[in-house]
Write an enzyme that holds these catalytic residues in place. Sequence first.
Site, mmCIF file in Angstrom:
data_model
loop_
_atom_site.group_PDB
_atom_site.id
_atom_site.type_symbol
_atom_site.label_atom_id
_atom_site.label_comp_id
_atom_site.label_asym_id
_atom_site.label_seq_id
_atom_site.Cartn_x
_atom_site.Cartn_y
_atom_site.Cartn_z
ATOM 1 N N GLY A 90 11.435 -3.979 -1.479
ATOM 2 C CA GLY A 90 10.495 -5.074 -1.211
ATOM 3 C C GLY A 90 9.144 -4.868 -1.868
ATOM 4 O O GLY A 90 8.714 -3.741 -2.090
ATOM 5 N N ARG A 154 17.303 -4.499 -4.758
ATOM 6 C CA ARG A 154 17.661 -3.589 -3.672
ATOM 7 C C ARG A 154 18.925 -2.788 -3.950
ATOM 8 O O ARG A 154 19.441 -2.098 -3.076
ATOM 9 C CB ARG A 154 17.824 -4.381 -2.362
ATOM 10 C CG ARG A 154 16.525 -5.007 -1.890
ATOM 11 C CD ARG A 154 16.615 -5.577 -0.498
ATOM 12 N NE ARG A 154 15.352 -6.187 -0.110
ATOM 13 C CZ ARG A 154 14.334 -5.516 0.445
ATOM 14 N NH1 ARG A 154 14.446 -4.233 0.689
ATOM 15 N NH2 ARG A 154 13.216 -6.150 0.753
ATOM 16 N N ASP A 185 14.286 4.717 1.033
ATOM 17 C CA ASP A 185 15.603 4.675 0.411
ATOM 18 C C ASP A 185 15.516 4.881 -1.098
ATOM 19 O O ASP A 185 16.300 5.616 -1.691
ATOM 20 C CB ASP A 185 16.287 3.319 0.675
ATOM 21 C CG ASP A 185 16.851 3.244 2.084
ATOM 22 O OD1 ASP A 185 16.920 4.304 2.761
ATOM 23 O OD2 ASP A 185 17.226 2.145 2.511
ATOM 24 N N LYS A 211 4.382 3.649 -2.199
ATOM 25 C CA LYS A 211 3.190 2.804 -2.267
ATOM 26 C C LYS A 211 2.075 3.389 -1.396
ATOM 27 O O LYS A 211 0.927 3.231 -1.705
ATOM 28 C CB LYS A 211 3.539 1.354 -1.902
ATOM 29 C CG LYS A 211 4.080 0.600 -3.089
ATOM 30 C CD LYS A 211 5.186 -0.345 -2.750
ATOM 31 C CE LYS A 211 6.546 0.286 -3.008
ATOM 32 N NZ LYS A 211 7.631 -0.444 -2.362
ATOM 33 N N THR A 212 2.457 4.055 -0.337
ATOM 34 C CA THR A 212 1.455 4.768 0.459
ATOM 35 C C THR A 212 2.089 5.982 1.135
ATOM 36 O O THR A 212 3.228 5.921 1.571
ATOM 37 C CB THR A 212 0.853 3.887 1.570
ATOM 38 O OG1 THR A 212 0.505 2.636 1.011
ATOM 39 C CG2 THR A 212 -0.360 4.534 2.164
ATOM 40 N N ASP A 214 1.228 8.970 4.139
ATOM 41 C CA ASP A 214 0.220 9.241 5.173
ATOM 42 C C ASP A 214 -0.302 10.656 5.063
ATOM 43 O O ASP A 214 0.199 11.485 4.322
ATOM 44 C CB ASP A 214 0.780 8.977 6.559
ATOM 45 C CG ASP A 214 1.288 10.218 7.222
ATOM 46 O OD1 ASP A 214 0.903 10.488 8.349
ATOM 47 O OD2 ASP A 214 2.075 10.937 6.572
#
Lengths: 591, 591
Positions: A90, A154, A185, A211-212, A214
């Site tokens: 996504g 996907r 995934d 994308k990110t 933590d």
Amino acid sequence: MPTTNGHVKPGRSEVYSEVQISRLKVSLPLPSVLKSSFDVVDGRKSSAAGNPDEIAKLFPKLFGQPSVFLKAGGSLTKQSLKIGIVLSGGQAPGGHNVICGILDYLQNRAQGSTIYGFRGGPVGIMKCKYVQLTYEFVYPYRNQGGFDMICSGRDKIETPEQFQQARETAKKLDLDGIVVIGGDDSNTNACLLAENFRANGLKTRVIGCPKTIDGDLKCKEVPISFGFDTACKVIHSWKEYYAPRSIFTASRKLATVSFMKGFHSKSFYDMQIYSEMIGNLMVDARSTGKYYHFVRLMGRAASHITLECALQTHPNIAIIGEEVAALKQTLKSITNYITNIICKRADAGYNYGIILIPEGLIDFIPEVQQLLAELNEILSHDVVDQGGAWKKKLRSQSHELFEMLPKAIQEQLLLERDPHGNVQVAKIETEKMLIQMVEVELENRKKEGKYKKDFKGLPHFFGYEGRCGLPSTFDSNYCYALGYGAAALLHSGKTGLISSVGNLGAPVEDWTVGGTALTSLMDVERRHGKFKSVIKKAMVELEGAPFKKFASMRNDWSLKNRYINPGPVQFVGPTSKVINHTLMLELGSQA
Amino acid sequence: MPTTNGHVKPGRSEVYSEVQISRLKVSLPLPSVLKSSFDVVDGRKSSAAGNPDEIAKLFPKLFGQPSVFLKAGGSLTKQSLKIGIVLSGGQAPGGHNVICGILDYLQNRAQGSTIYGFRGGPVGIMKCKYVQLTYEFVYPYRNQGGFDMICSGRDKIETPEQFQQARETAKKLDLDGIVVIGGDDSNTNACLLAENFRANGLKTRVIGCPKTIDGDLKCKEVPISFGFDTACKVIHSWKEYYAPRSIFTASRKLATVSFMKGFHSKSFYDMQIYSEMIGNLMVDARSTGKYYHFVRLMGRAASHITLECALQTHPNIAIIGEEVAALKQTLKSITNYITNIICKRADAGYNYGIILIPEGLIDFIPEVQQLLAELNEILSHDVVDQGGAWKKKLRSQSHELFEMLPKAIQEQLLLERDPHGNVQVAKIETEKMLIQMVEVELENRKKEGKYKKDFKGLPHFFGYEGRCGLPSTFDSNYCYALGYGAAALLHSGKTGLISSVGNLGAPVEDWTVGGTALTSLMDVERRHGKFKSVIKKAMVELEGAPFKKFASMRNDWSLKNRYINPGPVQFVGPTSKVINHTLMLELGSQA
């Protein structure tokens, strides 16, 4: 390229808006370690997030390799590279900037490099469908939302034949490396690809790009100088915020592996855009004084977005799926919880409110799971008779639950099934279901004289309209650094790492850059009698500070109206650098 | 007031976000005519928008009074006033700023004045429920969205008893004037109130305040210097854009009365926020390549918002209700129109798209109106038998249409009725209905070999989340001037006027300020054998430049992707002053 009338006419056939053009022109800063020459320094030998013995068997070539970080000094080869890039899964605002970062690195440090963009996700690798990415081609996508530069998909590279196809593409294009930009995934897949290439003696290396990521990941693997500034306190708080699904399993030790599912597919911008919409609904509710807005937010596997938006906007009610599961709540108890608050608010003179619900709520309710399992079983063998005799095959608890569901939901469960005949949970509009159930319960209370108002519930779903927005300043900078760093890792000969940028609370120039061994994020799941490697999905940690903060404040929010309206994302001016004002304020003081 | 930690703790119990605080601090500019002393100059004697004889009978005291404009010079009395303010009808960003404008005028020009805010709309006048508005009370709402300062309501002052109540309130509070902030119905009511007060010898004057007025009104009544700058070209274009519902009636002469219904309840900000969301969906559609997003937009009576958003974002399809009605289109022909484009796009390699639909689409389709009328008739007398024998009472065309509707819609029509037993058209989710009808039609074409793709339609409704957003810079300034001007009109002894600010394309200081006779906007409708005064709803004018532009471009948009993503509203920086880039560009060149 911008033409004289201020418009861009690139591969994109669209006309650019003023805001898009203004974003296009904004230059992207780099962490200082990426501005000059650098050494790539190895950390300690790594292990796995769980079941290291099994991970070692699945990744014999890669298991145990150290994570790395970049350090000023040294001198890298100027050798040019052939690199493929793929967007997987996504969209998230900033994906284009990762690609811009890769391109700019290669242009600056490895001139003469060739860059291919695989079209439509991993299937582009398998079918060798690509476009050559030049500066002119990529420029119009700088700081722009979406994944439409090369599109995403996907598909996964899973079977031996598919790996064979991938190897053929790598050989055909003479690739030195592939960068996979995606979620958990996709990064699992990146690791498998890296292992497969190495095992087959290919020179092609693979670097993942989340994308990110933590804070926790970096705390373990990358030297982060603590002492976060205000913005960083947000990042810092995420450490406690995001924990893997392990809270539902016995393996509590996984709690340190908090590769954030939520933030793979959702970024600051989404949070901001959803929070803006919620804030607007709050003003609307307060102005009209007669609506309960039920807002379903994205998040099927976890309730991160609901929690984040709750902390940002202070709704009257927010349901957190992880808590529902931990407390084994029922649909009835959730309905009662909401209804109780509505009645108390009515007593306090408020006939309006805002209720946030995670998209995946139903998946968290044990009794609903049970009902769905029974329904699937029954429906696969029996005909649903009008008289309802089939219902006798349900267990009594499931039968009771089914009867409690609104008629429309009952029909949806029985009629709309997927090609395998299974009930389509994803199609259930949870917010509408809850509105109807609350309506019934309020009618009961009316009869008992416990509620006297008229209840009007309005359903909302905030999803697709957020995930392709223009990336915020933070997302733009962060993703650019991730891409630039990924190219640096490939250039230094690394494989099987995920690009890691840390110290995000500090100014961009002080951000750290490195790569984390993908195998160190892995655990195994048993599927069809075989172990399969997975990066565990990160769940909301009920013991973490953000959930605790929410839990400590929700009673206050439920009866008083502590609404916050964050307003639209600002790219310029004093508020443009606010990443997350509320969460920061709330949680900063206790850091 | 902002406290030391940058937060506001006013009557509002909420915490303010950074963006809200930054907006709070922004000072509001005034048209230069409002900065110094001014004369109020009468224009020519006015008439009515239609049936002047009947309007003259309904408004014997007010009919024919001239509209006025403000002109530098002169000296006004400094006499203090007692003023009541009421918010009426649906919210629009900027409502609070109208109140701020009134307050600031009185503070600057009529010190010692007392201002009451009636609570919850016109019912506040009837029941004399109010709060005293002080600078401290009002300050936190400057440049903030919503109507929550004193809240709004949809009640009307209609019966003799209600007018009696209103007079009692006016006497009790010794009011010199009331400002009614609202749409066409509310301003009709304001005019009735002004007439009633005067006829009963009360000193209380009434001034209306529209949230937005289109150019035409001012062209007629207020001296506007033409030569609009670029931004103004938008405003200018609206002149042609908004015309009254008369296009569906014989009374074409009403076309000059274009008091805009669309812009009463919807402002720039809404357009911008909806356009931003649509732009994001466009990027999403392009990135994933597999979704058709069906977006329902607010606008039950007219399709202004759909047209405006279409011009701003260039969707593949936009349905304009006024055209549907004019061409007497059927649900089937609309379905075919959409399906044809989807098939053509599939041939061109596009399996995605964006389709905009006005909320009130169904109301524009003559055959649907016929079906609904027959259904209401049948359902009021007969029981709906399972066998469907009741359907024989439908006319053949209606029967055919009913059978064509998706099952869920059929059930909704039969089951969900309002307290009067009528079918609830408003509850029909038009976007879902169209998705289902397109699905059926595409299945037919698949069988004929004319379509080979998989169609995935995703429904969206953009409504409530937009109307309470932070007002844009333009909305903030415009509404402030409207309020300041309304107070000036009251101060100069005027009644029965609507505050009119013009020349909006010029810098704020050059805006014109005046008041238009409310009776000049009136026509009559015959209800229950009596004439009733109304301000006609403004419809999209099919002969106007904006619709023509749309009509001339839609074929191009349908097959190519000319998407525009406007991005979030910006309050600071180079893009903050862009009111409407696209419409401006599109229509500016031909002005």
